[in-house]
Design an enzyme around this catalytic site. Structure first.
Site, PDB file in Angstrom:
ATOM      1  N   PRO A   1      29.954  16.661 -41.753  1.00 10.28           N
ATOM      2  CA  PRO A   1      29.948  15.196 -41.595  1.00 10.28           C
ATOM      3  C   PRO A   1      31.403  14.753 -41.775  1.00 10.28           C
ATOM      4  O   PRO A   1      31.851  13.780 -41.375  1.00 10.28           O
ATOM      5  CB  PRO A   1      28.866  14.753 -42.464  1.00 10.28           C
ATOM      6  CG  PRO A   1      28.058  16.003 -43.378  1.00 10.28           C
ATOM      7  CD  PRO A   1      29.038  17.315 -42.904  1.00 10.28           C
TER       8      PRO A   1
ATOM      9  N   GLU B   1      25.173  21.971 -51.017  1.00  8.94           N
ATOM     10  CA  GLU B   1      25.872  21.101 -51.327  1.00  8.94           C
ATOM     11  C   GLU B   1      27.300  21.246 -50.652  1.00  8.94           C
ATOM     12  O   GLU B   1      27.875  20.117 -50.524  1.00  8.94           O
ATOM     13  CB  GLU B   1      26.205  20.630 -52.691  1.00  8.94           C
ATOM     14  CG  GLU B   1      25.019  19.936 -53.475  1.00  8.94           C
ATOM     15  CD  GLU B   1      24.370  18.807 -52.570  1.00  8.94           C
ATOM     16  OE1 GLU B   1      25.260  17.881 -52.901  1.00  8.94           O
ATOM     17  OE2 GLU B   1      23.317  18.837 -52.279  1.00  8.94           O
TER      18      GLU B   1
ATOM     19  N   ASP C   1      27.833  14.253 -14.250  1.00  8.82           N
ATOM     20  CA  ASP C   1      27.331  13.674 -15.778  1.00  8.82           C
ATOM     21  C   ASP C   1      27.755  12.511 -16.184  1.00  8.82           C
ATOM     22  O   ASP C   1      28.827  12.148 -15.737  1.00  8.82           O
ATOM     23  CB  ASP C   1      27.796  14.934 -16.653  1.00  8.82           C
ATOM     24  CG  ASP C   1      26.935  16.236 -16.445  1.00  8.82           C
ATOM     25  OD1 ASP C   1      25.838  16.135 -15.977  1.00  8.82           O
ATOM     26  OD2 ASP C   1      27.398  17.082 -16.902  1.00  8.82           O
TER      27      ASP C   1
END
Ligand code: ADE
Length: 247
Positions: free
Chosen positions: A89, A116, A169
């Protein structure tokens, strides 16, 4: 294109990638996929791949050694230095432009973390790109890696057959795709837009373009800034939004 995935859950990758269009491309030898089990490379007698974090704190940290050796088992067999994508992330957010760019590579290595995190030293040593698939946190990098591999594969010639062409698309020219309809002409009392039955291809194309512009303005106005649209189309969107706000 060769995909190598360093993971503690190789079966998740194999099962996830073996169906539909991607499964077919693997069968047709357009794509190669190897899921490398990090656990196979641990020096620990008990098959351990993680340990407590120095400095304390919750959770476990994936250790450097098994990841590095799993990476070497891939990289040492290649004649080029592959990009190594760490799914996190904390990375740059993946988008269609990145998919197009990565589709030009000969091969890619994906490193999937769990727990983690991963010992920073091995990340510093092997990772070339930190990539996130969005601002939310998943339990591991396997699903993000599969999202990326799917989106990248669609950009590789031969993966999509003609009837699945990527031309129209969403994001093709920075706009969302127009709405689609199929048989019957009337379903649940709702008719297909008549222009689609007219047989006039130029009119259909113009209608679809307009719908793409409207849909993008409604759902993802943030995309319009970078979209490849003419000044006339920009004017159309401006008028559309102004009239909509008045209603
Ligand atoms: N690992 C956990 N969450 C992630 C995310 N959003 N993108 C990429 N990798 C991740």
């Amino acid at each position: 294109m060769e995909y190598y995935v360093l993971t503690l859950f190789p079966e998740m990758i194999e099962q996830g990638m073996n169906t539909s269009i991607i499964g077919r491309a693997i069968e047709e030898d357009i794509l190669h996929l190897k899921a490398v089990n990090i656990r196979d490379y641990t020096n620990s007698r008990h098959g351990k791949t993680d340990d407590y974090p120095y400095g304390g704190g919750a959770g476990m940290v994936m250790q450097a050694q098994p990841i590095y050796d799993a990476y070497r088992s891939v990289a040492d067999g290649l004649s080029y230095r592959p990009r190594v994508i760490h799914l996190t992330p904390q990375g740059r957010v993946f988008d269609q432009e990145m998919a197009r760019e990565l589709a030009l590579e000969k091969g890619l290595v994906f490193l999937c973390g769990h727990y983690e995190g991963i010992d920073e030293r091995v990340l510093d040593e092997i990772v070339t790109d930190n990539v996130s698939i969005g601002d939310f946190v998943l339990t591991g990098g396997e699903l993000p890696a599969m999202c990326m591999m799917d989106a990248i594969a669609r950009m590789i010639p031969g993966v999509l057959h003609n009837e699945e062409s990527a031309e129209d698309d969403s994001f093709g020219d920075g706009l969302l795709e127009f709405p689609q309809y199929s048989r019957p002409e009337c379903w649940n009392g709702i008719h297909v837009p008549p222009i689609l039955l007219s047989g006039d291809h130029a009119k259909v194309d113009a209608w679809r373009r307009e719908q793409s512009l409207i849909r993008t303005a409604q759902r993802r106005p943030d995309l319009l800034e970078k979209a490849a649209i003419s000044p006339k189309e920009r004017e159309f969107v401006k008028n559309y939004l102004a009239n909509r706000d008045e209603q």
